[in-house]
Design an enzyme around this catalytic site. Structure first.
Site, PDB file in Angstrom:
ATOM      1  N   GLU A 219       0.878  -1.169   0.000  1.00  0.00           N
ATOM      2  CA  GLU A 219       0.000   0.000   0.000  1.00  0.00           C
ATOM      3  C   GLU A 219       0.916   1.220   0.000  1.00  0.00           C
ATOM      4  O   GLU A 219       1.819   1.303   0.834  1.00  0.00           O
ATOM      5  CB  GLU A 219      -0.888   0.009   1.258  1.00  0.00           C
TER       6      GLU A 219
ATOM      7  N   ARG B 198       5.555 -12.596   9.707  1.00  0.00           N
ATOM      8  CA  ARG B 198       6.231 -11.379   9.289  1.00  0.00           C
ATOM      9  C   ARG B 198       7.581 -11.273   9.995  1.00  0.00           C
ATOM     10  O   ARG B 198       7.819 -11.908  11.018  1.00  0.00           O
ATOM     11  CB  ARG B 198       5.374 -10.154   9.583  1.00  0.00           C
TER      12      ARG B 198
ATOM     13  N   LYS C  81       4.662   0.792   9.142  1.00  0.00           N
ATOM     14  CA  LYS C  81       4.705   2.080   8.465  1.00  0.00           C
ATOM     15  C   LYS C  81       4.091   3.185   9.320  1.00  0.00           C
ATOM     16  O   LYS C  81       4.548   4.322   9.297  1.00  0.00           O
ATOM     17  CB  LYS C  81       3.998   1.985   7.112  1.00  0.00           C
TER      18      LYS C  81
HETATM   19  P1  ATP Z   1       3.037  -2.106   7.797  1.00  0.00           P
HETATM   20  O1  ATP Z   1       2.455  -2.756   8.997  1.00  0.00           O
HETATM   21  O2  ATP Z   1       4.487  -1.837   7.884  1.00  0.00           O
HETATM   22  O3  ATP Z   1       2.265  -0.923   7.341  1.00  0.00           O
HETATM   23  P2  ATP Z   1       1.690  -3.541   5.816  1.00  0.00           P
HETATM   24  O4  ATP Z   1       1.513  -5.006   5.795  1.00  0.00           O
HETATM   25  O5  ATP Z   1       0.525  -2.717   6.177  1.00  0.00           O
HETATM   26  O6  ATP Z   1       2.933  -3.222   6.694  1.00  0.00           O
HETATM   27  P3  ATP Z   1       1.754  -3.357   3.017  1.00  0.00           P
HETATM   28  O7  ATP Z   1       2.174  -2.242   2.152  1.00  0.00           O
HETATM   29  O8  ATP Z   1       0.317  -3.723   3.027  1.00  0.00           O
HETATM   30  O9  ATP Z   1       2.225  -3.007   4.460  1.00  0.00           O
HETATM   31  O10 ATP Z   1       2.650  -4.631   2.763  1.00  0.00           O
HETATM   32  C1  ATP Z   1       2.973  -5.129   1.508  1.00  0.00           C
HETATM   33  C2  ATP Z   1       3.405  -6.540   1.660  1.00  0.00           C
HETATM   34  O11 ATP Z   1       4.519  -6.643   2.531  1.00  0.00           O
HETATM   35  C3  ATP Z   1       2.305  -7.374   2.265  1.00  0.00           C
HETATM   36  O12 ATP Z   1       2.189  -8.565   1.530  1.00  0.00           O
HETATM   37  C4  ATP Z   1       2.755  -7.624   3.667  1.00  0.00           C
HETATM   38  O13 ATP Z   1       2.285  -8.834   4.131  1.00  0.00           O
HETATM   39  C5  ATP Z   1       4.276  -7.596   3.529  1.00  0.00           C
HETATM   40  N1  ATP Z   1       4.905  -7.178   4.785  1.00  0.00           N
HETATM   41  C6  ATP Z   1       4.694  -6.047   5.474  1.00  0.00           C
HETATM   42  N2  ATP Z   1       5.416  -6.031   6.606  1.00  0.00           N
HETATM   43  C7  ATP Z   1       6.114  -7.191   6.638  1.00  0.00           C
HETATM   44  C8  ATP Z   1       7.043  -7.784   7.546  1.00  0.00           C
HETATM   45  N3  ATP Z   1       7.407  -7.171   8.675  1.00  0.00           N
HETATM   46  N4  ATP Z   1       7.552  -8.992   7.242  1.00  0.00           N
HETATM   47  C9  ATP Z   1       7.210  -9.606   6.115  1.00  0.00           C
HETATM   48  N5  ATP Z   1       6.345  -9.122   5.206  1.00  0.00           N
HETATM   49  C10 ATP Z   1       5.795  -7.925   5.460  1.00  0.00           C
HETATM   50 MG    MG Z   2      -1.240  -2.736   5.121  1.00  0.00          MG
END
Ligand code: ATP
Ligand code: MG
Length: 584
Positions: free
Chosen positions: A53, A278, A288
């Site tokens: 995102e 994760r 983020k």
């Molecule tokens: P954040 O919590 O940092 O905002 P998010 O999952 O909301 O992370 P996205 O932009 O939706 O952020 O993530 C894109 C991809 O990266 C998703 O498939 C998510 O599962 C993966 N991802 C995000 N954080 C991690 C992590 N700490 N370890 C592994 N994969 C991750």
């Molecule tokens: Mg997300």
């Protein structure tokens, strides 16, 4: 602890997890894919995607997901898309889109012409929603967001059905169309899936599919004022793109039944969702939202601050894509959450830079050293190897003269026991040059040491011992007349505790654990002249001090360096301890 045989120790060493890159058994995701290929599901196709995102910069946790998705596609001769899940106009921006594109590319992955946006599918998603409404599987709800929350129930109590749940298909179609046309204010209505308010899985209790948000979107502008929720958009986007394996993090495990439900109701291509744990890293936050708080609150200097665990920050700090990819490979994937020691990440970059970084001499806290018996106007050049690990990296000439700088820390007027560096009356080797002996210490009116007076032994030229006498210490140095000025930024962990969320005071959050001394700026450093042509992003090992990288703040010939890591490998120590069977 009793005596252990060599055999036992070797066995322990071999079974130590996560520290070797030798051919490992396949992880559970690759095993699932192997099985799908064997059974012909998806006709043997493997098509993954990385779906960020654009609401912030990518961090090292995302790197794990990127390496996994693009890595699997490469290994299986498949494809991996880069898709932005841009469904929330309030939090997303073009700046984030650009940074993400840059970061994925920097890591070394290629999505070909398959750069997609969920917002490109808004029309299709709208059509899908109409399809569900017509099938009596979705309805427009007039409850307020708070009411919806209240009606949802809890883990132990079932939810309550909305009084609007049984609207006719015609009324729902009419209201949904008018939602799209902008007839209603934000928050006044939503479109919900009609599933089961008594489901033990809260995600199945009539989840919201669309909300009204009168805000321009970074790509669709004012075209839409209703936006799909992530839960509604995500699975359908995967389906539209023909994704076979939709790999995501564990928190979406409970959403899978919902995603399955949507796909089955619509009767469209059904990817297989696989969840993995994760990445969590000690002394680091990987969210983020929290990273944005650090940036917006001025706790760091932007998303690419070298203390940030963002890819932009790590890059500026001097991390290489190779080191990050190697780290991701070593940590592997698992089904249960754990915390990786940040020392492992540091170990990976050290290992990589050890091979590629040129060794040079830099003095961070300079102390003048004058060699009294060295000719006033003589300049000698010493040829010093660029990387003893790799002779093909050649040698360079380093000028030597009567007035030098050495590290202030390398001199003690009153040395402790086992002090092998310089002290009054002591002799040390200057790397690649001569032996010098300290004969006098010059102080200013405040008693501060401003200069060391030394003599040198001409017989020790090139740092060779002339008569078999021993010196234990070898110091780095630069010639005062030839040295370049530089600024050097030293970093420490951004958080004091391994778990930044572990706060002592009530009401405090992770920011209470910020390390107030995570940045030290040294502005009067001296580096050897061979660095005159150093370019932004170049990596060096400063002898005895660590790995450093040229920062973009370097302008008009004034060099600024970031310390990537010190030379002290705490992970190697941990590994050694583990291998030796010690637990503490
Ligand atoms: P954040 O919590 O940092 O905002 P998010 O999952 O909301 O992370 P996205 O932009 O939706 O952020 O993530 C894109 C991809 O990266 C998703 O498939 C998510 O599962 C993966 N991802 C995000 N954080 C991690 C992590 N700490 N370890 C592994 N994969 C991750
Ligand atoms: Mg997300």
């Amino acid at each position: 602890m009793g005596e252990r045989t060599k055999e036992e120790m070797r066995n322990e060493k071999e079974s130590t997890p996560e520290t070797t890159t030798e051919s490992k058994p396949k992880d559970f995701i690759r095993q699932i894919i192997d099985e799908d290929i064997r059974t012909g599901r998806y006709g043997g196709r493997v098509h993954t995607r990385f779906p960020p995102e654009p609401n912030g910069y990518l961090h090292i946790g995302h790197a794990k997901s990127i390496c996994l998705n693009f890595g699997i596609a490469e290994e299986y001769g498949g494809l991996c898309n880069l898709r932005f899940d841009d469904t929330n106009p309030l939090k997303e921006s073009e700046e984030y889109v650009q940074s993400i594109i840059e970061d994925v590319r920097w890591l070394g992955f290629d999505w070909g012409d398959r750069l997609y946006f969920a917002s490109d599918y808004f029309e299709q998603l709208y059509e899908f929603a109409i399809q569900l409404i017509k099938a009596g599987k979705a309805y427009v709800d007039d409850l307020s967001p708070e009411e919806i929350r209240k009606y949802r129930g809890t883990l132990t109590e079932p939810g309550k059905e909305s009084p609007y749940r049984n609207r006719s298909v015609e009324e729902n179609l009419d209201l949904f169309e008018r939602m799209r046309k902008g007839e209603f204010p934000d928050g006044s209505r939503v479109l919900r899936a009609k599933i089961d308010m008594a489901s033990p899985n809260l995600n199945m209790r009539d989840p919201v599919m669309y909300r009204i948000i009168h805000a321009p979107h970074h790509r669709t502008g004012d075209k839409w004022c209703i936006y799909p929720t992530y839960d509604w958009a995500h699975g359908q986007c995967d389906s539209i793109e023909g994704i076979t394996h939709s790999i995501c993090t564990l928190e979406f495990e409970d959403h899978r039944p919902l995603y399955d439900w949507f796909l089955d109701q619509l009767g469209i291509h059904h990817p297989r969702q696989i969840e993995f744990a994760r990445l969590n890293l000690s002394h680091t936050v990987l969210s983020k939202r929290k990273l944005r708080e650090l940036v917006e609150g001025g706790y760091v200097n932007g998303w690419d601050d070298p203390r940030m665990p963002t890819l932009a920050g790590l890059r500026r700090r001097g991390y290489t894509p190779e080191a990050i990819r190697n780290f991701c490979e070593r940590i592997g994937v698992a089904k249960t959450n754990s915390v990786i020691d940040i020392a492992l990440l540091e170990h990976c970059v050290r290992e990589d830079l050890n091979k590629r970084a040129r060794r040079v001499m830099a003095v961070l806290r300079p102390l003048r050293l004058v060699i009294e018996n060295y000719p006033e106007d003589l300049v000698e050049e010493f040829e010093i190897e660029n990387n003893p690990e790799d002779p093909s990296m050649g040698t360079r000439k380093v000028p030597f003269s009567r007035v030098l700088y050495i590290e202030r820390d390398d001199f003690r007027e009153d040395p402790p026991k086992k002090w092998f560096r310089l002290a009054p009356g002591r002799e040390v080797r200057l790397k690649g040059a001569y032996y010098v002996t300290c004969v006098d210490v010059v102080k200013d009116e405040n008693g501060e040491i401003v200069e060391l007076r030394c003599t040198y032994d001409p017989e020790s030229r090139g740092g060779m011992t002339p008569d078999g006498r021993k010196v234990r210490g070898t110091l780095h140095w630069v010639s005062a007349a030839h040295a370049l000025d530089a600024e050097v930024r030293l970093y420490d962990r951004l958080f004091l505790k391994a778990d930044p969320d572990d706060v002592d005071e009530e009401g405090a959050d992770f920011k209470a654990n910020i390390n107030p001394n995570s940045l030290e700026v040294l502005t009067s450093c001296k580096v050897e002249p061979s660095l005159a042509n150093a370019k932004v992003g170049d990596h060096y090992q400063f002898l005895r001090l660590g790995y450093f990288c040229v920062d973009p703040d370097s302008v008009d010939g004034r060099l600024v360096f970031n310390r990537t890591v010190t030379l002290r490998d705490t992970w190697a120590k941990i590994e050694k301890r583990v291998n030796a069977g010690q637990t503490t």
